[in-house]
Design a protein around this motif. Structure first.
Motif, PDB file in Angstrom:
ATOM      1  N   VAL A 510       0.851  -1.190   0.000  1.00 52.14           N
ATOM      2  CA  VAL A 510       0.000   0.000   0.000  1.00 52.14           C
ATOM      3  C   VAL A 510       0.888   1.242   0.000  1.00 52.14           C
ATOM      4  CG1 VAL A 510      -1.801   1.260   1.224  1.00 52.14           C
ATOM      5  CG2 VAL A 510      -1.797  -1.235   1.244  1.00 52.14           C
ATOM      6  N   ALA A 511       0.687   2.107  -0.987  1.00 49.26           N
ATOM      7  CA  ALA A 511       1.432   3.366  -1.052  1.00 49.26           C
ATOM      8  C   ALA A 511       0.948   4.307   0.043  1.00 49.26           C
ATOM      9  CB  ALA A 511       1.266   4.012  -2.413  1.00 49.26           C
ATOM     10  N   VAL A 512       1.888   4.837   0.828  1.00 46.42           N
ATOM     11  CA  VAL A 512       1.522   5.712   1.942  1.00 46.42           C
ATOM     12  C   VAL A 512       2.546   6.828   2.070  1.00 46.42           C
ATOM     13  CG1 VAL A 512       0.445   3.812   3.227  1.00 46.42           C
ATOM     14  CG2 VAL A 512       2.848   4.398   3.651  1.00 46.42           C
ATOM     15  N   LYS A 513       2.186   7.793   2.896  1.00 45.38           N
ATOM     16  CA  LYS A 513       3.130   8.826   3.319  1.00 45.38           C
ATOM     17  C   LYS A 513       3.231   8.761   4.837  1.00 45.38           C
ATOM     18  CE  LYS A 513       4.066  13.798   3.345  1.00 45.38           C
ATOM     19  NZ  LYS A 513       3.589  15.139   2.960  1.00 45.38           N
ATOM     20  N   PHE A 514       4.433   8.428   5.335  1.00 45.44           N
ATOM     21  CA  PHE A 514       4.675   8.371   6.766  1.00 45.44           C
ATOM     22  C   PHE A 514       5.005   9.777   7.271  1.00 45.44           C
ATOM     23  CE2 PHE A 514       6.103   4.302   5.022  1.00 45.44           C
ATOM     24  CZ  PHE A 514       5.394   3.393   5.790  1.00 45.44           C
ATOM     25  N   SER A 515       4.495  10.128   8.422  1.00 47.34           N
ATOM     26  CA  SER A 515       4.802  11.436   8.998  1.00 47.34           C
ATOM     27  C   SER A 515       5.018  11.303  10.505  1.00 47.34           C
ATOM     28  CB  SER A 515       3.670  12.438   8.740  1.00 47.34           C
ATOM     29  OG  SER A 515       3.483  12.640   7.358  1.00 47.34           O
ATOM     30  N   ASN A 516       6.007  12.038  10.984  1.00 46.36           N
ATOM     31  CA  ASN A 516       6.243  12.153  12.421  1.00 46.36           C
ATOM     32  C   ASN A 516       6.710  13.582  12.675  1.00 46.36           C
ATOM     33  OD1 ASN A 516       6.729  11.512  15.181  1.00 46.36           O
ATOM     34  ND2 ASN A 516       8.905  11.240  14.707  1.00 46.36           N
ATOM     35  N   GLY A 517       5.731  14.453  12.959  1.00 46.65           N
ATOM     36  CA  GLY A 517       6.064  15.860  13.102  1.00 46.65           C
ATOM     37  C   GLY A 517       6.533  16.430  11.776  1.00 46.65           C
ATOM     38  N   GLN A 518       7.731  16.992  11.754  1.00 45.76           N
ATOM     39  CA  GLN A 518       8.282  17.582  10.542  1.00 45.76           C
ATOM     40  C   GLN A 518       8.961  16.557   9.654  1.00 45.76           C
ATOM     41  OE1 GLN A 518      10.905  20.667  11.930  1.00 45.76           O
ATOM     42  NE2 GLN A 518       9.233  22.117  12.328  1.00 45.76           N
ATOM     43  N   HIS A 519       9.110  15.353  10.114  1.00 44.37           N
ATOM     44  CA  HIS A 519       9.796  14.320   9.346  1.00 44.37           C
ATOM     45  C   HIS A 519       8.769  13.472   8.600  1.00 44.37           C
ATOM     46  CE1 HIS A 519      13.359  15.431  11.615  1.00 44.37           C
ATOM     47  NE2 HIS A 519      12.687  15.250  12.725  1.00 44.37           N
ATOM     48  N   SER A 520       9.004  13.276   7.296  1.00 44.46           N
ATOM     49  CA  SER A 520       8.075  12.494   6.493  1.00 44.46           C
ATOM     50  C   SER A 520       8.839  11.666   5.467  1.00 44.46           C
ATOM     51  CB  SER A 520       7.060  13.406   5.794  1.00 44.46           C
ATOM     52  OG  SER A 520       7.715  14.284   4.891  1.00 44.46           O
ATOM     53  N   LEU A 562      12.522   9.007   9.975  1.00 42.89           N
ATOM     54  CA  LEU A 562      11.324   9.549  10.623  1.00 42.89           C
ATOM     55  C   LEU A 562      11.570   9.942  12.080  1.00 42.89           C
ATOM     56  CD1 LEU A 562       8.720   7.002   9.207  1.00 42.89           C
ATOM     57  CD2 LEU A 562       9.062   9.368   8.482  1.00 42.89           C
ATOM     58  N   ARG A 563      12.747   9.601  12.622  1.00 37.80           N
ATOM     59  CA  ARG A 563      13.083   9.897  14.009  1.00 37.80           C
ATOM     60  C   ARG A 563      12.073   9.264  14.971  1.00 37.80           C
ATOM     61  NH1 ARG A 563      16.600  11.614  11.086  1.00 37.80           N
ATOM     62  NH2 ARG A 563      17.809  13.538  11.343  1.00 37.80           N
ATOM     63  N   VAL A 564      11.802   7.987  14.781  1.00 35.63           N
ATOM     64  CA  VAL A 564      10.853   7.292  15.648  1.00 35.63           C
ATOM     65  C   VAL A 564      11.530   6.078  16.261  1.00 35.63           C
ATOM     66  CG1 VAL A 564       8.827   8.035  14.358  1.00 35.63           C
ATOM     67  CG2 VAL A 564       9.951   5.890  13.740  1.00 35.63           C
ATOM     68  N   LYS A 565      10.924   5.561  17.326  1.00 35.38           N
ATOM     69  CA  LYS A 565      11.393   4.362  17.994  1.00 35.38           C
ATOM     70  C   LYS A 565      10.184   3.522  18.368  1.00 35.38           C
ATOM     71  CE  LYS A 565      11.673   6.701  22.497  1.00 35.38           C
ATOM     72  NZ  LYS A 565      11.069   7.948  22.003  1.00 35.38           N
ATOM     73  N   THR A 566      10.447   2.339  18.841  1.00 36.53           N
ATOM     74  CA  THR A 566       9.366   1.451  19.240  1.00 36.53           C
ATOM     75  C   THR A 566       8.488   2.116  20.301  1.00 36.53           C
ATOM     76  OG1 THR A 566      10.736  -0.486  18.781  1.00 36.53           O
ATOM     77  CG2 THR A 566       8.813  -0.817  20.186  1.00 36.53           C
ATOM     78  N   GLY A 567       7.174   2.057  20.075  1.00 38.21           N
ATOM     79  CA  GLY A 567       6.222   2.674  20.985  1.00 38.21           C
ATOM     80  C   GLY A 567       5.676   3.991  20.495  1.00 38.21           C
ATOM     81  N   ASP A 568       6.383   4.654  19.554  1.00 37.19           N
ATOM     82  CA  ASP A 568       5.875   5.910  19.000  1.00 37.19           C
ATOM     83  C   ASP A 568       4.705   5.626  18.059  1.00 37.19           C
ATOM     84  OD1 ASP A 568       7.822   7.224  20.377  1.00 37.19           O
ATOM     85  OD2 ASP A 568       9.176   7.473  18.672  1.00 37.19           O
ATOM     86  N   VAL A 569       3.903   6.648  17.839  1.00 38.25           N
ATOM     87  CA  VAL A 569       2.753   6.536  16.940  1.00 38.25           C
ATOM     88  C   VAL A 569       3.032   7.345  15.682  1.00 38.25           C
ATOM     89  CG1 VAL A 569       0.285   6.974  16.641  1.00 38.25           C
ATOM     90  CG2 VAL A 569       1.161   6.184  18.854  1.00 38.25           C
ATOM     91  N   LEU A 570       2.837   6.702  14.527  1.00 37.69           N
ATOM     92  CA  LEU A 570       3.072   7.340  13.240  1.00 37.69           C
ATOM     93  C   LEU A 570       1.763   7.812  12.626  1.00 37.69           C
ATOM     94  CD1 LEU A 570       5.673   5.195  11.235  1.00 37.69           C
ATOM     95  CD2 LEU A 570       5.890   7.573  11.912  1.00 37.69           C
ATOM     96  N   ASP A 571       1.804   8.980  11.980  1.00 39.33           N
ATOM     97  CA  ASP A 571       0.696   9.419  11.133  1.00 39.33           C
ATOM     98  C   ASP A 571       0.938   8.857   9.741  1.00 39.33           C
ATOM     99  OD1 ASP A 571      -0.571  10.988  13.119  1.00 39.33           O
ATOM    100  OD2 ASP A 571       0.905  12.580  12.783  1.00 39.33           O
ATOM    101  N   ILE A 572      -0.044   8.129   9.226  1.00 36.28           N
ATOM    102  CA  ILE A 572       0.089   7.466   7.935  1.00 36.28           C
ATOM    103  C   ILE A 572      -1.051   7.917   7.032  1.00 36.28           C
ATOM    104  CG2 ILE A 572       0.110   5.251   6.735  1.00 36.28           C
ATOM    105  CD1 ILE A 572       1.424   4.027   9.164  1.00 36.28           C
ATOM    106  N   ASP A 573      -0.665   8.554   5.933  1.00 39.64           N
ATOM    107  CA  ASP A 573      -1.624   9.040   4.942  1.00 39.64           C
ATOM    108  C   ASP A 573      -1.629   8.048   3.779  1.00 39.64           C
ATOM    109  OD1 ASP A 573      -3.301  10.486   3.373  1.00 39.64           O
ATOM    110  OD2 ASP A 573      -1.967  12.213   3.103  1.00 39.64           O
ATOM    111  N   VAL A 574      -2.684   7.258   3.663  1.00 44.04           N
ATOM    112  CA  VAL A 574      -2.780   6.236   2.624  1.00 44.04           C
ATOM    113  C   VAL A 574      -3.056   6.911   1.284  1.00 44.04           C
ATOM    114  CG1 VAL A 574      -4.000   4.170   1.849  1.00 44.04           C
ATOM    115  CG2 VAL A 574      -3.584   4.540   4.282  1.00 44.04           C
ATOM    116  N   ARG A 575      -2.316   6.482   0.234  1.00 43.46           N
ATOM    117  CA  ARG A 575      -2.392   7.131  -1.068  1.00 43.46           C
ATOM    118  C   ARG A 575      -3.128   6.303  -2.113  1.00 43.46           C
ATOM    119  NH1 ARG A 575      -1.359  12.479  -0.536  1.00 43.46           N
ATOM    120  NH2 ARG A 575       0.571  12.904   0.586  1.00 43.46           N
TER     121      ARG A 575
END
Length: 793
Positions: A510-520, A562-575
């Motif tokens: 599935v094509a998506v856009k991952f986002s974590n604050g300013q990092h995508s 994305l500057r994330v680690k286990t336990g963080d929540v990602l914003d995922i925009d499905v394309r």
């Protein structure tokens, strides 16, 4: 001769010293040249790729924004053009196709793209390499991607059969072309390009619109932007306008697949150019410092004599500085020349692989300046440090040999040596014990050379291991099938029902856009069965990555982006599909072998998308005896976007790692081998130059040639053997730096450690020592006893 007579005494001495040490001077200059070669070549490649890409994009007006959608009327373009920052808005038609060629067992994937009926394209124009553009009045005329045509010996005038929109059609090729948006093109379901298995077909807008039922409409929006426009604002506005028309998310050129891979290559080269050449130059500089410092120490008496004749310290310093500069500048200039030649050769590899119509190798002049200055400064540093200690001495003291060290406290050790060693052996032991600093310098120098060989051999093994793991442990299928759009998992049962198919395993991408604050990051989520067997997710320890019942597992490279680690929540925009916006926890981060993947359990992925039992592809294990019948059945299935044989994909990946960055690693390995030999040879030559008088004295008091040679060469042998474990240790740490320099988002070059690499590197050092020893022994055998014992004045 008149010219030589006009030279000062110090300059004439400089020429004599250069001639006397011509072997060492050439060897040192070559080591410096190889270090500078790496610097010039890699910096030149980075600049050339960047400049060529920019020029190619500008000449053919590559769009700055891409926006795929389902269907929109041409009238919408006027509204899009009114968006602030948009300079050009173009709507075109694109679609997937399958090409049927005689003799091919499986259909070949293709992408169909429209061209304006009249004139050149305002955006994303093509570079016509043969033939002409299609005539809109002839609906069967097409232009074909040049590299695909070459792979199958197709040319203008040939027919081509392709399946488009469920119907099989016959076209006539009228031209061949390249395009900046297809510098790096891979078939659906794959990430490695293969010219023979993926094509691009260009048709007139009216003809392609008729094929895909898009008359008066378009399904891809291209935008040119003004210089100071805000790309995020444009993307947001475009998404709002296209939402009623099935927009799948606009994205900038930075996220375009072809451009992203080119950028990854350039970024990888840029990192390598900042890490690898300095390592090579540091080793070369270290060797040069050892040579110059030892030479100056050996000329202690001459320096004292020069001071006695009234030469000032500054004049003597300039004399030795000239000696250093001649060698360093000669090596640096040779390195600049070889760097340009090597860069031009590799530029041709990049031009062919990335399909640039032109690629001129250019080097920033500052790179030449840096290479020469670094060589001079590194060479001068060691010499000046030694000269300082000599300048402190008065002329009378400097002309005397150094005061022998006091070994009166070593009687017990001397008695031990007398019991177990003969006279030449004791001389070797005393030399090593009396001057441990020099011995340590020789050990470190040879170890540094060996570490380069160890690191490059391990990196080359890492490339091969990545290939083996990818297609032996990760992918254990025989072929894979990708679909034009996600289908019901009933298709799995349909594939399973084909006679000869042993096992079928579904997956969904599935094509998506991952986002974590300013990092995508624009990428994809791969949904795999919980207990996947044919296409598995493995970490770099070859352990299966567990598919959680909820949450996503990220590759470490993607987690870093994305500057994330286990336990963080990602914003995922499905394309795709309904394009939901999700928030999914990160349940794991794994060091993966290839790319920057994101994994979810297939059922979990479908559940969060509210699209149960959907799959976008499948992996198959088949009976090879029935493969032809299986291929015929698969070709007849509707909705197929592409079929890939694992063997074909493996060969394509092999070509990838043997080209571009892979090609650089071979050259670097060769340079590492030459530097290693140069260091060992110079160590032998330095030792011979220092002890020529001592060896002559041994011959005079009755030592045979073999015994005299043993005194020198045994010392070299011991130093070489001591350097082997240290070289292996230094190589261990060097592997991490060089591996990171070669790694990209496309593939990770893991820091692997292959025992054979250490053995081969050690063997290379030993062979270099034996060859160097043989060359030096020839000089020992030819030594002129009378000349060697004379005091030079």
């Amino acid at each position: 001769m008149a010219g030589l007579a006009d030279l000062s005494p110090l300059d004439r001495k400089l020429l004599r010293d250069l001639w006397r040490m011509k072997g060492q001077a050439v060897a040192i200059a070559l080591v410096i040249a190889l270090g500078v070669l790496m610097l010039v070549m890699m910096n030149g490649l980075v600049r050339s790729l960047e400049d060529t890409r920019t020029a190619y994009y500008e000449r053919h007006r590559l769009a700055q924004v891409f926006a795929p959608l389902q269907r929109a009327p041409q009238s919408l373009l006027s509204r899009v053009a009114e968006i602030e920052g948009v300079s050009v808005a173009v709507g075109r038609v694109t679609g997937s196709a399958l090409i049927n060629l005689p003799g091919q067992r499986l259909p070949l994937s293709a992408q169909a793209v429209s061209l304006p009926d009249q004139g050149d394209a305002r955006l994303n124009d093509i570079y016509l390499t043969a033939g002409r553009r299609p005539d809109p009045s002839h609906k069967d005329e097409i232009i074909l991607l040049q590299d695909f045509a070459k792979a199958h010996s197709l040319s203008p005038g040939d027919p081509l059969s392709a399946t488009m929109h469920g119907a099989r059609r016959t076209f006539r090729i009228v031209g061949l072309a390249q395009a900046p948006e297809f510098l790096y093109s891979a078939a659906p379901g794959e990430f490695v390009p293969d010219d023979a298995r993926f094509a691009v077909i260009w048709m007139s807008q009216s003809a392609l619109a008729a094929v895909y039922d898009m008359q008066g409409a378009f399904n891809q929006l291209l935008l040119g932007t003004t210089k100071n426009s805000s790309l995020p604002a444009i993307l947001d506005r475009v998404d709002v306008l296209l939402q009623p028309y099935g927009g799948r998310g606009a994205y900038g050129l930075a996220d375009h697949v072809s451009n992203r891979f080119i950028e990854e290559e350039i970024s990888g080269l840029r990192v390598s150019s900042r890490t690898v050449p300095p390592i090579f130059l540091a080793v070369a500089a270290f060797l040069l410092n050892i040579v110059i410092s030892r030479m100056i120490r050996a000329e202690r008496s001459q320096i004292g004599l020069l001071k006695a004749f009234g030469y000032r310290d500054i004049e003597i310093s300039l004399h030795y500085l000239k000696f250093v500069i001649v060698i360093a500048v000669s090596g640096a200039l040779l390195g600049c020349f070889l760097g340009v030649m090597s860069g031009r050769s590799l530029a041709q590899v990049y031009q062919h692989y990335y399909k640039f119509p032109f690629l001129l190798f250019q080097v920033d002049p500052m790179t030449f300046v840096i290479g020469i200055l670094v060589s001079i400064l590194a060479a001068a540093a060691g010499g000046m440090l030694v000269l300082r200690s000599v300048f402190r001495l008065s002329p009378a003291v400097a002309m005397q040999p150094p005061t022998p060290a006091d070994y009166s406290r070593s009687l017990a050790l001397a008695a031990f040596m007398k019991r177990w060693l003969d006279q030449p052996g004791r001389m070797v032991a005393r030399r090593l014990l009396r001057q441990p600093g020099r011995a340590a310098g020789g050990v470190i120098g040879i170890a540094a050379g060996m570490s380069l060989a160890v690191a490059m051999l391990n990196v080359m093994s890492a490339f091969d291991q990545t290939l083996a793991l990818s297609f032996n442990l990760i992918d254990r299928s025989d072929l894979s099938v990708s679909f034009i759009e996600p289908l019901s998992d009933n298709v799995v049962f349909e594939l399973q029902s084909i006679d000869g198919v042993i096992e079928v395993e579904a997956q969904r991408t599935v094509a998506v856009k991952f986002s974590n604050g300013q990092h995508s990051y624009r990428g994809a989520i791969t949904g795999l069965p919980v207990n996947a067997r044919l296409n598995r997710a493995l970490d770099n320890r070859q352990q299966a990555i567990p598919m959680r019942t909820r949450g996503v597992v990220l590759g470490s490279a993607l987690a870093d982006i994305l500057r994330v680690k286990t336990g963080d929540v990602l914003d995922i925009d499905v394309r795709e599909g309904r394009q939901p916006q999700l928030q999914i926890p990160v349940t794991g981060v794994a060091d993966t072998l290839i790319g920057s993947p994101a994994y979810m359990a297939l059922d979990s992925l479908n559940r969060v998308l509210a699209e149960p039992r959907r799959v976008s592809g499948a992996y198959l294990r088949i009976d090879s005896a029935r493969q032809d019948a299986i291929y015929r059945r698969i070709k007849a299935l509707p909705g197929i976007a592409g079929v890939s044989l694992k063997q074909d994909a493996r060969e394509a990946f092999q070509r990838l790692i043997d080209s571009s960055a892979g090609a650089v690693r071979y050259l670097m390995a060769a340079i590492a081998a030459v530097i290693t030999f140069g260091i060992v040879y110079n160590s032998a030559r330095i030792a011979f130059a220092e002890r020529a008088r001592d060896l002559a004295s041994l011959r005079v008091i009755g030592f045979t040639r073999r015994e005299a040679a043993f005194v020198l060469l045994a010392e070299l042998g011991i130093i070489t053997l001591l350097a082997l474990p240290l070289g292996g240790l230094l190589g261990y740490f060097l592997v991490f730096a060089i591996s990171e320099g070669f790694s990209t988002d496309l593939y990770r070059v893991s820091a692997v450690f292959v025992p054979q690499s250490y053995g081969i590197a050690a063997l290379a050092v030993i062979i270099a020592a034996l060859l160097s020893g043989w060359l030096v022994k020839r000089d020992i055998d030819r030594i002129d006893l009378v000349s060697a014992l004379k005091v030079r004045e």
